[in-house]
Design a protein around this motif. Structure first.
Motif, PDB file in Angstrom:
ATOM      1  N   SER A 160     -27.067  57.235  82.479  1.00 39.82           N
ATOM      2  CA  SER A 160     -26.415  58.038  81.446  1.00 39.82           C
ATOM      3  C   SER A 160     -25.620  57.144  80.495  1.00 39.82           C
ATOM      4  N   ALA A 161     -25.281  57.714  79.356  1.00 41.04           N
ATOM      5  CA  ALA A 161     -24.390  57.020  78.427  1.00 41.04           C
ATOM      6  C   ALA A 161     -22.985  56.952  79.017  1.00 41.04           C
ATOM      7  N   PRO A 162     -22.285  55.870  78.764  1.00 43.77           N
ATOM      8  CA  PRO A 162     -20.941  55.749  79.351  1.00 43.77           C
ATOM      9  C   PRO A 162     -19.983  56.781  78.776  1.00 43.77           C
ATOM     10  N   VAL A 163     -19.123  57.271  79.628  1.00 40.79           N
ATOM     11  CA  VAL A 163     -18.080  58.216  79.236  1.00 40.79           C
ATOM     12  C   VAL A 163     -16.742  57.489  79.276  1.00 40.79           C
ATOM     13  N   SER A 164     -16.048  57.533  78.159  1.00 39.36           N
ATOM     14  CA  SER A 164     -14.747  56.868  78.082  1.00 39.36           C
ATOM     15  C   SER A 164     -13.675  57.754  78.703  1.00 39.36           C
ATOM     16  N   VAL A 165     -12.959  57.187  79.639  1.00 38.64           N
ATOM     17  CA  VAL A 165     -11.882  57.905  80.320  1.00 38.64           C
ATOM     18  C   VAL A 165     -10.575  57.177  80.049  1.00 38.64           C
ATOM     19  N   VAL A 166      -9.621  57.880  79.522  1.00 40.73           N
ATOM     20  CA  VAL A 166      -8.288  57.326  79.241  1.00 40.73           C
ATOM     21  C   VAL A 166      -7.300  58.023  80.153  1.00 40.73           C
ATOM     22  N   VAL A 167      -6.645  57.239  80.991  1.00 41.65           N
ATOM     23  CA  VAL A 167      -5.625  57.774  81.886  1.00 41.65           C
ATOM     24  C   VAL A 167      -4.271  57.554  81.232  1.00 41.65           C
ATOM     25  N   THR A 168      -3.628  58.618  80.890  1.00 42.49           N
ATOM     26  CA  THR A 168      -2.319  58.545  80.238  1.00 42.49           C
ATOM     27  C   THR A 168      -1.228  58.390  81.298  1.00 42.49           C
ATOM     28  N   ALA A 169      -0.394  57.404  81.072  1.00 41.08           N
ATOM     29  CA  ALA A 169       0.690  57.165  82.032  1.00 41.08           C
ATOM     30  C   ALA A 169       1.596  58.381  82.113  1.00 41.08           C
ATOM     31  N   LEU A 170       2.019  58.670  83.328  1.00 42.98           N
ATOM     32  CA  LEU A 170       2.915  59.808  83.559  1.00 42.98           C
ATOM     33  C   LEU A 170       4.317  59.409  83.135  1.00 42.98           C
ATOM     34  N   GLU A 171       4.681  59.834  81.954  1.00 46.39           N
ATOM     35  CA  GLU A 171       5.961  59.441  81.392  1.00 46.39           C
ATOM     36  C   GLU A 171       7.042  60.418  81.829  1.00 46.39           C
ATOM     37  N   PRO A 172       8.067  59.943  82.467  1.00 43.87           N
ATOM     38  CA  PRO A 172       9.183  60.841  82.802  1.00 43.87           C
ATOM     39  C   PRO A 172       9.918  61.271  81.537  1.00 43.87           C
ATOM     40  N   ASP A 173      10.491  62.390  81.590  1.00 38.94           N
ATOM     41  CA  ASP A 173      11.212  62.947  80.443  1.00 38.94           C
ATOM     42  C   ASP A 173      12.704  62.727  80.662  1.00 38.94           C
ATOM     43  N   TYR A 174      13.314  61.939  79.796  1.00 43.55           N
ATOM     44  CA  TYR A 174      14.751  61.685  79.912  1.00 43.55           C
ATOM     45  C   TYR A 174      15.288  61.265  78.548  1.00 43.55           C
ATOM     46  N   ASP A 175      16.580  61.352  78.398  1.00 43.96           N
ATOM     47  CA  ASP A 175      17.275  60.952  77.174  1.00 43.96           C
ATOM     48  C   ASP A 175      18.246  59.825  77.505  1.00 43.96           C
ATOM     49  N   VAL A 176      18.598  59.077  76.472  1.00 42.54           N
ATOM     50  CA  VAL A 176      19.518  57.952  76.614  1.00 42.54           C
ATOM     51  C   VAL A 176      20.686  58.176  75.662  1.00 42.54           C
ATOM     52  N   PHE A 177      21.892  58.052  76.204  1.00 41.94           N
ATOM     53  CA  PHE A 177      23.111  58.251  75.414  1.00 41.94           C
ATOM     54  C   PHE A 177      23.999  57.018  75.561  1.00 41.94           C
ATOM     55  N   LEU A 178      24.407  56.465  74.442  1.00 43.86           N
ATOM     56  CA  LEU A 178      25.257  55.268  74.425  1.00 43.86           C
ATOM     57  C   LEU A 178      26.590  55.616  73.785  1.00 43.86           C
ATOM     58  N   ASN A 179      27.689  55.278  74.474  1.00 45.04           N
ATOM     59  CA  ASN A 179      29.014  55.500  73.915  1.00 45.04           C
ATOM     60  C   ASN A 179      29.884  54.295  74.225  1.00 45.04           C
ATOM     61  N   ALA A 180      30.944  54.172  73.452  1.00 47.25           N
ATOM     62  CA  ALA A 180      31.896  53.062  73.609  1.00 47.25           C
ATOM     63  C   ALA A 180      33.157  53.600  74.266  1.00 47.25           C
ATOM     64  N   SER A 181      33.404  53.158  75.497  1.00 49.80           N
ATOM     65  CA  SER A 181      34.618  53.585  76.188  1.00 49.80           C
ATOM     66  C   SER A 181      35.831  52.779  75.740  1.00 49.80           C
ATOM     67  N   LYS A 182      35.609  51.575  75.247  1.00 50.84           N
ATOM     68  CA  LYS A 182      36.686  50.746  74.704  1.00 50.84           C
ATOM     69  C   LYS A 182      36.190  50.115  73.413  1.00 50.84           C
ATOM     70  N   THR A 183      36.931  50.342  72.332  1.00 49.79           N
ATOM     71  CA  THR A 183      36.581  49.776  71.037  1.00 49.79           C
ATOM     72  C   THR A 183      37.717  48.878  70.562  1.00 49.79           C
TER      73      THR A 183
END
Length: 864
Positions: free
Chosen positions: A379-402
């Motif tokens: 058969s003709a080759p079938v392209s398979v793309v496995v998408t990485a399982l990306e976790p869902d999260y956010d990043v928050f940066l704050n300055a405790s001392k300025t």
């Protein structure tokens, strides 16, 4: 051992809830039966107790009279799905169709065992689903350019008496078929259609809910593929008695016709996309018109490139003609039907991305019982793309001392928030970046400060490497979800934008860690306004009038701006009159007090008044200077030189700014005598080796004083040049107590200093040499005893220099060399004569052999 089995007739578990006017499909199947493979089915209906015959698969006269018209029109019919299963289809169901439906199978078994019928309850509810477009319009045309954005709205509401859920799907039709774009399922999940997954993850396609039961489709970066008719497809779902979801009706409304003006041509290929940790399901179909007995052989291959040959590809699984499958843990190969073979890869990984193809061979039996391969295809080759399982999260940066000033600490906290869909085989690391702030539009690259590897090893960037190694910049992990960056002492070069990047790492099947996702935080600006340091110093004299011998007091008050917690160091200086020769530069450093309140005498050389000056700290910004028993020689301008210090890195102090106070003058009005000094020599020109006499003569004018009431400090200086352009050299000094101090000399000449009269002092240079020439002068410091018995020092007086010439005595200069030459010549001559004599006597002597002659004495003439 007895084994019991019998016929089983199955229908769905009721009640089945359906909407009036819709089509109802009730399946019925039979299993574990004897007889022919194709079974027959009878359907009956009951509203209360008695059943009415509806339709049968084998008896055309089975239908009762009240259903003959509907069956004849095709509103009620049977649809066979297989030999042992049929479906009862009722179009346009009405409330009168609500009741119990019984499915029966005539017996074909040798013995009667099991059940031969099954019943299901059908409940018909009213149609409460309403679907409409924006503002009641069914469809509107939209003409857009590629890259534009657009929004479409539809409204869907249900008033069903049952607890139903809505499934909203936006569809597009650019050809003959409708394709799903994005759905909000009845389970509350967003599900992108085929080909729209990437755009959904990028946020180019969104489905939002609004007020009044509206559903808005937002499309960004529209392309030519987005052109076509759009409709909103809404289906109503209810959960059945067995817990499964059942669709009870479906309505749609066309919203808009969108045309996209194309700018270029894009050729796309469809790929199989699988999410990491999911299963990959591929089917290899063999299509053949061969009849008779044959057995297929199937092999599945994997390759990283579509151009690889079978020898380069990796064999995954194979099934021979006897249906024997090679063993594998995570991969299975199953026989779906005669010509379909299913490859199932469980728990796929990113490394499983590539090209999959199957190779099939057909084997037929020969007369001798062996098998022969007649055909083989790949058969003709079938392209398979496995998408990485990306976790869902956010990043928050704050300055405790300025920082508000330089050298203040800075502390940044990078937190991981809203973590979803995380697994045990997941860990987070952090990378810290710095971005310089520029006022122009120049592009500034991000500079890496430090990053963490998958095993939490800290790797340093080029910026601040030395400071990090010295501990001035500290990276730490405060908790599971918090990383910290601390700058112990922030400098002006640290001003700018900082941001962190949280990396998620997933552990693969080979226990290796692979980065799956990076999320950067919003930058945090570290900046403080730098203003010029200002320092103001004011000197105040506490006693406006005083005379010689009294105590002089002055205070220095300091005020500063824009300096953090300053400390001050104070230096007291005095500018003496030009007639004072004790300091030719004009300014004398007297006493100092540093920022740690340590007092130090600077150029104060009066040994009799070592404790005569005091500098103390009255307040944090006020200092007092005292000078006891002031002398006339102390006259001059006094200032406070203040240096402001701010805390620096490592507990050190950093110099911020300097300030100079206004001058405070000390001036004595006296009517005492006036002293004059002159230098005299009877022989300013002498020869080498002789004695030079120089006299320092003091004369007085004005009020006469007794010799016991005045005393002098005399110092002799020499300038070894004709034009007085070199530094003076101290030769010797005589204080008022008669103590003589001589400076260190390098030549063979010697110096003596004596007082020959109350007002005359003589300097003698013994054995003058040529380097004793130059301008010679004396500096006299008069001391006068006041009426109270206190000795007062008068200003220093410098005499006009006299030039001393040292000549060479030619006769004396050549006398000794001449005598030495004559003596050496005489010695060398005598030595030469001695050497010649010795050589002729012993070294050059020759012996001559001669014939001996007889000596006879002659007779005298008288005797003859």
């Amino acid at each position: 051992l007895a084994f019991c089995r019998g016929r089983i007739v199955r229908v769905p578990k009721g009640p089945l809830i359906r909407v009036v006017g819709t089509e109802v499909v009730i399946p019925c199947s039979v299993s574990d039966y004897d007889g022919p493979s194709e079974q027959n089915f009878d359907w009956e209906f009951s509203r209360e107790t008695d059943f009415v015959r509806i339709v049968s698969t084998w008896d055309s006269t089975f239908t009762s009279e009240e259903y003959q018209k509907r069956v004849g029109r095709g509103d009620i019919k049977l649809r066979r799905s297989s030999n042992d299963a049929v479906e009862l289809v009722i179009r346009n169901i009405q409330p009168a169709d609500q009741g119990r439906y019984k499915c029966s199978t005539p017996s074909t078994d040798a013995t009667v065992q099991g059940n031969y019928d099954a019943e299901v309850q059908v409940k018909v509810i009213s149609d409460g689903l309403s679907v409409s477009g924006s503002k009641g319009r069914s469809s509107m045309p939209l003409r857009l350019s590629e890259g534009d954005s657009f929004r479409l709205r539809c409204s869907a509401i249900t008033t069903s008496p049952e607890h139903t859920h809505l499934h909203v799907t936006w569809q597009i039709k650019s050809g003959s078929a409708w394709r799903d774009i994005l759905s909000l399922t009845h389970e509350g999940k967003f599900q992108p259609g085929a080909g729209y997954e990437e755009r959904y993850r990028n946020g180019d396609i969104r489905l939002d809910t609004g007020a009044n039961d509206t559903y808005r489709l937002s499309v960004s970066q529209a392309s030519s593929a987005d052109g076509g008719a759009y409709r909103c497809l809404v289906s109503e779902w209810v959960r059945g008695a067995d817990g499964s979801w059942q669709r009870i009706q479906e309505k749609s409304v066309e919203i808009a016709s969108v045309s996209i003006q194309r700018t270029d041509v894009v050729i796309s290929t469809s790929n199989v996309s699988v999410t990491e940790r999911d299963s990959l399901d591929l089917t290899c179909n063999i299509t053949t018109d061969r009849s008779g007995i044959f057995q297929p052989e199937v092999m599945w291959y994997f390759s990283a490139s579509p151009d690889d040959t079978l020898s380069d590809a990796q064999l995954l699984l194979s099934m021979d003609r006897d249906s024997v499958v090679s063993d594998s843990t995570l991969i299975s190969l199953s026989h779906v039907d005669r010509n379909s073979y299913r490859l199932l890869v469980r728990d796929v990984d990113v490394e499983d991305s590539g090209y999959y193809f199957c190779e099939a061979a057909i084997w037929v039996p020969l007369h001798n019982g062996s098998w022969h391969k007649v055909v083989e295809r790949t058969s003709a080759p079938v392209s398979v793309v496995v998408t990485a399982l990306e976790p869902d999260y956010d990043v928050f940066l704050n300055a405790s001392k300025t920082p508000k000033f330089s050298d203040d600490p800075t502390e940044l906290n990078c937190r991981i928030t809203n973590v979803q869909d995380t697994e045990a085989n997941l860990r987070f690391t952090v990378s810290w970046y710095y971005r310089q702030r520029l006022r122009s539009d120049d592009v500034v690259t991000d500079e890496l400060l430090a990053t963490m590897d998958a095993d939490w090893t800290l790797l340093l960037g080029d910026r601040g490497r030395e400071r990090i190694q010295n501990g001035e910049i500290i990276f730490s992990k405060k908790s599971v979800d918090t990383f910290s960056l601390r700058i112990q002492w922030t400098s002006e070069s640290d001003r700018g934008d900082y941001f962190c990047v949280i990396s998620a790492w997933s552990r693969h099947r080979n226990n290796s860690w692979v980065k799956s996702k990076d999320v950067a935080s919003a930058p945090v600006s570290i900046f403080w306004a730098t203003q010029d340091y200002t320092l103001t110093v004011e000197a105040v004299k506490l006693k406006p009038f005083f005379v010689a011998g009294h105590t002089f007091e002055m205070t220095c008050k300091v005020s500063s701006k824009n300096i953090k917690t300053p400390r001050y160091s104070v230096l007291i200086t005095a500018e003496k009159p030009l007639t004072d020769q004790s300091n030719p530069n004009g300014t004398t450093r007297i006493i100092s007090l540093n920022q740690d309140s340590v007092v130090r005498l600077e150029d104060w050389t009066d040994q009799t008044r070592v404790d005569g000056v005091v500098l103390e700290k009255v307040q944090e910004n006020e200092f007092r200077y005292r000078m006891y028993q002031t002398q006339i020689s102390d006259a001059g301008l006094y200032r406070c030189v203040v240096t402001a210090w701010s805390p620096g890195g490592g507990g050190m102090w950093r110099e911020a700014v300097n300030g100079l106070s206004n001058p405070i003058q000390i001036d004595f009005q006296t009517s005492g005598p006036v002293f004059n000094v002159s230098v005299h020599s009877d022989s300013p020109t002498i020869y080498q080796g002789e004695v030079a006499d120089l006299l320092c003569i003091v004369t007085t004018e004005g009020m006469a004083l007794e010799p016991d009431d005045m005393s002098f400090d005399v110092s002799w200086f020499a300038v070894r040049s004709f034009a007085l352009d070199r530094e003076p050299i101290l030769l010797a000094s005589l204080d008022r107590r008669g103590i003589v101090t001589q400076s260190r000399r390098n030549g063979s000449s010697d110096i003596s200093l004596e007082r020959i009269s109350p007002l005359e002092f003589r300097l003698r240079v013994h054995g003058c040499e040529d380097h004793d020439f130059g301008n010679h002068y004396c500096v006299v410091t008069p001391w006068v005893r006041s009426a109270t018995g206190i000795w007062q020092r008068e200003p220093d007086i410098r005499a006009k220099p006299i030039f001393l010439s040292v000549k060479m005595d030619v006769l004396n200069a050549f006398k000794y060399p001449l005598l030495i030459g004559i003596g050496l010549a005489t010695v060398i001559g005598l030595l030469s004569c001695l050497i010649g004599y010795c050589s002729s006597r012993w070294c050059c002597k020759k012996e001559v052999q001669e014939t001996r002659r007889e000596r006879r004495r002659l007779m005298s003439m008288e005797m003859d």
